[in-house]
Motif scaffolding. Sequence first.
Motif, PDB file in Angstrom:
ATOM      1  N   GLN A   1       0.821  -1.211   0.000  1.00 44.78           N
ATOM      2  CA  GLN A   1       0.000   0.000   0.000  1.00 44.78           C
ATOM      3  C   GLN A   1       0.851   1.256   0.000  1.00 44.78           C
ATOM      4  OE1 GLN A   1      -3.001  -0.745  -0.736  1.00 44.78           O
ATOM      5  NE2 GLN A   1      -2.422  -2.876  -0.366  1.00 44.78           N
ATOM      6  N   ILE A   2       1.946   1.235   0.744  1.00 39.14           N
ATOM      7  CA  ILE A   2       2.851   2.390   0.753  1.00 39.14           C
ATOM      8  C   ILE A   2       3.380   2.633  -0.654  1.00 39.14           C
ATOM      9  CG2 ILE A   2       5.082   3.235   1.584  1.00 39.14           C
ATOM     10  CD1 ILE A   2       4.525   1.664   4.182  1.00 39.14           C
ATOM     11  N   LYS A   3       3.811   1.562  -1.326  1.00 36.69           N
ATOM     12  CA  LYS A   3       4.363   1.698  -2.671  1.00 36.69           C
ATOM     13  C   LYS A   3       3.330   2.267  -3.631  1.00 36.69           C
ATOM     14  CE  LYS A   3       6.647  -1.018  -6.311  1.00 36.69           C
ATOM     15  NZ  LYS A   3       5.695  -0.702  -7.405  1.00 36.69           N
ATOM     16  N   HIS A   4       2.102   1.747  -3.583  1.00 37.01           N
ATOM     17  CA  HIS A   4       1.083   2.184  -4.537  1.00 37.01           C
ATOM     18  C   HIS A   4       0.668   3.635  -4.306  1.00 37.01           C
ATOM     19  CE1 HIS A   4      -2.258   1.785  -7.367  1.00 37.01           C
ATOM     20  NE2 HIS A   4      -2.982   2.440  -6.485  1.00 37.01           N
ATOM     21  N   PHE A   5       0.397   3.986  -3.061  1.00 41.11           N
ATOM     22  CA  PHE A   5      -0.113   5.328  -2.787  1.00 41.11           C
ATOM     23  C   PHE A   5       0.980   6.393  -2.891  1.00 41.11           C
ATOM     24  CE2 PHE A   5      -3.612   2.966  -0.678  1.00 41.11           C
ATOM     25  CZ  PHE A   5      -4.664   3.551  -1.358  1.00 41.11           C
ATOM     26  N   THR A   6       2.230   6.043  -2.592  1.00 45.89           N
ATOM     27  CA  THR A   6       3.310   7.018  -2.791  1.00 45.89           C
ATOM     28  C   THR A   6       3.533   7.276  -4.278  1.00 45.89           C
ATOM     29  OG1 THR A   6       4.941   5.229  -2.573  1.00 45.89           O
ATOM     30  CG2 THR A   6       4.520   6.578  -0.630  1.00 45.89           C
ATOM     31  N   GLU A   7       3.260   6.272  -5.101  1.00 48.63           N
ATOM     32  CA  GLU A   7       3.345   6.485  -6.558  1.00 48.63           C
ATOM     33  C   GLU A   7       2.289   7.481  -7.012  1.00 48.63           C
ATOM     34  OE1 GLU A   7       3.004   2.645  -8.312  1.00 48.63           O
ATOM     35  OE2 GLU A   7       5.107   2.107  -7.977  1.00 48.63           O
ATOM     36  N   LEU A   8       1.090   7.406  -6.428  1.00 52.46           N
ATOM     37  CA  LEU A   8       0.049   8.376  -6.763  1.00 52.46           C
ATOM     38  C   LEU A   8       0.473   9.788  -6.379  1.00 52.46           C
ATOM     39  CD1 LEU A   8      -3.266   6.568  -5.686  1.00 52.46           C
ATOM     40  CD2 LEU A   8      -2.524   7.101  -8.015  1.00 52.46           C
ATOM     41  N   LEU A   9       1.083   9.921  -5.191  1.00 51.80           N
ATOM     42  CA  LEU A   9       1.564  11.237  -4.765  1.00 51.80           C
ATOM     43  C   LEU A   9       2.712  11.706  -5.648  1.00 51.80           C
ATOM     44  CD1 LEU A   9       1.535  10.791  -0.877  1.00 51.80           C
ATOM     45  CD2 LEU A   9      -0.088  12.103  -2.251  1.00 51.80           C
ATOM     46  N   SER A  10       3.604  10.784  -5.999  1.00 52.29           N
ATOM     47  CA  SER A  10       4.752  11.143  -6.839  1.00 52.29           C
ATOM     48  C   SER A  10       4.308  11.607  -8.222  1.00 52.29           C
ATOM     49  CB  SER A  10       5.689   9.938  -6.967  1.00 52.29           C
ATOM     50  OG  SER A  10       6.796  10.246  -7.773  1.00 52.29           O
ATOM     51  N   GLU A  11       3.281  10.945  -8.779  1.00 53.43           N
ATOM     52  CA  GLU A  11       2.762  11.359 -10.089  1.00 53.43           C
ATOM     53  C   GLU A  11       2.211  12.773 -10.051  1.00 53.43           C
ATOM     54  OE1 GLU A  11      -0.107   8.428 -11.039  1.00 53.43           O
ATOM     55  OE2 GLU A  11       1.356   6.826 -11.414  1.00 53.43           O
ATOM     56  N   ALA A  12       1.748  13.200  -8.878  1.00 57.20           N
ATOM     57  CA  ALA A  12       1.230  14.558  -8.713  1.00 57.20           C
ATOM     58  C   ALA A  12       2.309  15.514  -8.205  1.00 57.20           C
ATOM     59  CB  ALA A  12       0.048  14.547  -7.750  1.00 57.20           C
ATOM     60  N   ASP A  13       3.584  15.050  -8.217  1.00 54.33           N
ATOM     61  CA  ASP A  13       4.721  15.870  -7.758  1.00 54.33           C
ATOM     62  C   ASP A  13       4.556  16.309  -6.307  1.00 54.33           C
ATOM     63  OD1 ASP A  13       5.958  15.777 -10.317  1.00 54.33           O
ATOM     64  OD2 ASP A  13       4.624  17.368 -11.015  1.00 54.33           O
ATOM     65  N   LEU A  14       4.067  15.380  -5.483  1.00 58.02           N
ATOM     66  CA  LEU A  14       3.868  15.656  -4.068  1.00 58.02           C
ATOM     67  C   LEU A  14       4.785  14.756  -3.241  1.00 58.02           C
ATOM     68  CD1 LEU A  14      -0.044  15.842  -3.980  1.00 58.02           C
ATOM     69  CD2 LEU A  14       1.558  17.756  -3.927  1.00 58.02           C
ATOM     70  N   PRO A  15       5.255  15.231  -2.081  1.00 56.07           N
ATOM     71  CA  PRO A  15       6.159  14.432  -1.250  1.00 56.07           C
ATOM     72  C   PRO A  15       5.418  13.317  -0.522  1.00 56.07           C
ATOM     73  CG  PRO A  15       5.626  16.477  -0.139  1.00 56.07           C
ATOM     74  CD  PRO A  15       5.004  16.571  -1.503  1.00 56.07           C
ATOM     75  N   SER A  16       6.167  12.313  -0.107  1.00 58.10           N
ATOM     76  CA  SER A  16       5.603  11.189   0.637  1.00 58.10           C
ATOM     77  C   SER A  16       6.283  11.079   1.994  1.00 58.10           C
ATOM     78  CB  SER A  16       5.815   9.878  -0.133  1.00 58.10           C
ATOM     79  OG  SER A  16       5.212   9.948  -1.407  1.00 58.10           O
ATOM     80  N   PRO A  17       5.568  10.579   2.998  1.00 62.57           N
ATOM     81  CA  PRO A  17       6.189  10.397   4.318  1.00 62.57           C
ATOM     82  C   PRO A  17       7.340   9.402   4.245  1.00 62.57           C
ATOM     83  CG  PRO A  17       3.798  10.207   4.443  1.00 62.57           C
ATOM     84  CD  PRO A  17       4.142  10.207   2.993  1.00 62.57           C
ATOM     85  N   ARG A  18       8.344   9.584   5.076  1.00 62.81           N
ATOM     86  CA  ARG A  18       9.483   8.675   5.086  1.00 62.81           C
ATOM     87  C   ARG A  18       9.178   7.450   5.937  1.00 62.81           C
ATOM     88  NH1 ARG A  18      13.430  12.662   8.593  1.00 62.81           N
ATOM     89  NH2 ARG A  18      12.192  12.680  10.516  1.00 62.81           N
ATOM     90  N   LEU A  19       9.873   6.348   5.645  1.00 61.17           N
ATOM     91  CA  LEU A  19       9.679   5.118   6.397  1.00 61.17           C
ATOM     92  C   LEU A  19      10.336   5.215   7.773  1.00 61.17           C
ATOM     93  CD1 LEU A  19      10.373   2.488   3.594  1.00 61.17           C
ATOM     94  CD2 LEU A  19       8.158   3.295   4.408  1.00 61.17           C
ATOM     95  N   LEU A  20       9.846   4.390   8.686  1.00 60.77           N
ATOM     96  CA  LEU A  20      10.362   4.372  10.054  1.00 60.77           C
ATOM     97  C   LEU A  20      11.046   3.045  10.382  1.00 60.77           C
ATOM     98  CD1 LEU A  20       7.236   5.912  11.845  1.00 60.77           C
ATOM     99  CD2 LEU A  20       9.304   7.116  11.124  1.00 60.77           C
ATOM    100  N   ASP A  21      11.276   2.202   9.360  1.00 63.81           N
ATOM    101  CA  ASP A  21      11.821   0.865   9.599  1.00 63.81           C
ATOM    102  C   ASP A  21      13.170   0.897  10.318  1.00 63.81           C
ATOM    103  OD1 ASP A  21       9.654   0.472   8.035  1.00 63.81           O
ATOM    104  OD2 ASP A  21      10.653  -0.649   6.458  1.00 63.81           O
TER     105      ASP A  21
END
Length: 229
Positions: free
Chosen positions: A123-143
């Motif tokens: 889900q992180i991969k898919h939804f961050t791609e949606l944000l990236s396509e809109a030139d928007l930043p994504s939250p960083r991982l906490l692993d």
Amino acid sequence: MKKYARALSAVRRQDIYDHLSRCVKESDSLLEDSNHVILRKSMLMRPPFIPYPVKVNFVDQKTFISPLFSQMHPLTSLEVTAIQEIVNTNVLGKTLMLAFSQVATTQKLRSYFFDGVKLASKQIKHFTELLSEADLPSPRLLDAYVTNSTISPFSDKLMMYHTSTAVRIAIDNCGAGLSMSFRSDVAVEFSQLIGRIGKYGKDGIRIMIEQGWMEEPPMATDRKKLAEK
């Protein structure tokens, strides 16, 4: 806070209302303190910034609510908010499940928690791609904050309880996101995600029942059985 506020709006007994009201205030205070700590430590990941519109524009194209796989409109602020919240909760959920998978005492529980890691990662991969396509930043991982320790500070039962609670919150967030989605691809993704999370939660309930950790919730009276008696 959302859960307390929702419950507060549904109660009528004064003592329960007073209790939930205190819970809302305490949660608000905790959130404020947490925000101060995050800002002081420069750990805040700013959400996407959308310029304030200078005038009101009304939708005049039927394609705004477009069929699947056709040309999509840019993400609306509501859709960005919903996607951002889903990514945030999955980042936290992935980290939590990764930690639980290291310290659980049985292989069955470790496998179950790691399935949660894989579900959140998708889900992180898919939804961050949606944000990236809109030139928007994504939250960083906490692993990286998960240590190598294999000694659990919690019981298996408590970790499963937290996981089942996280599942219910995730489904609630997906439902809220679905209600704010005008783009068909985003709406479809939220709908499918509810099913995936629901299946994961059901698998967890089976494990809790097998281990004798599942308390029977209050249920409506089965009037048919009473009548037969």
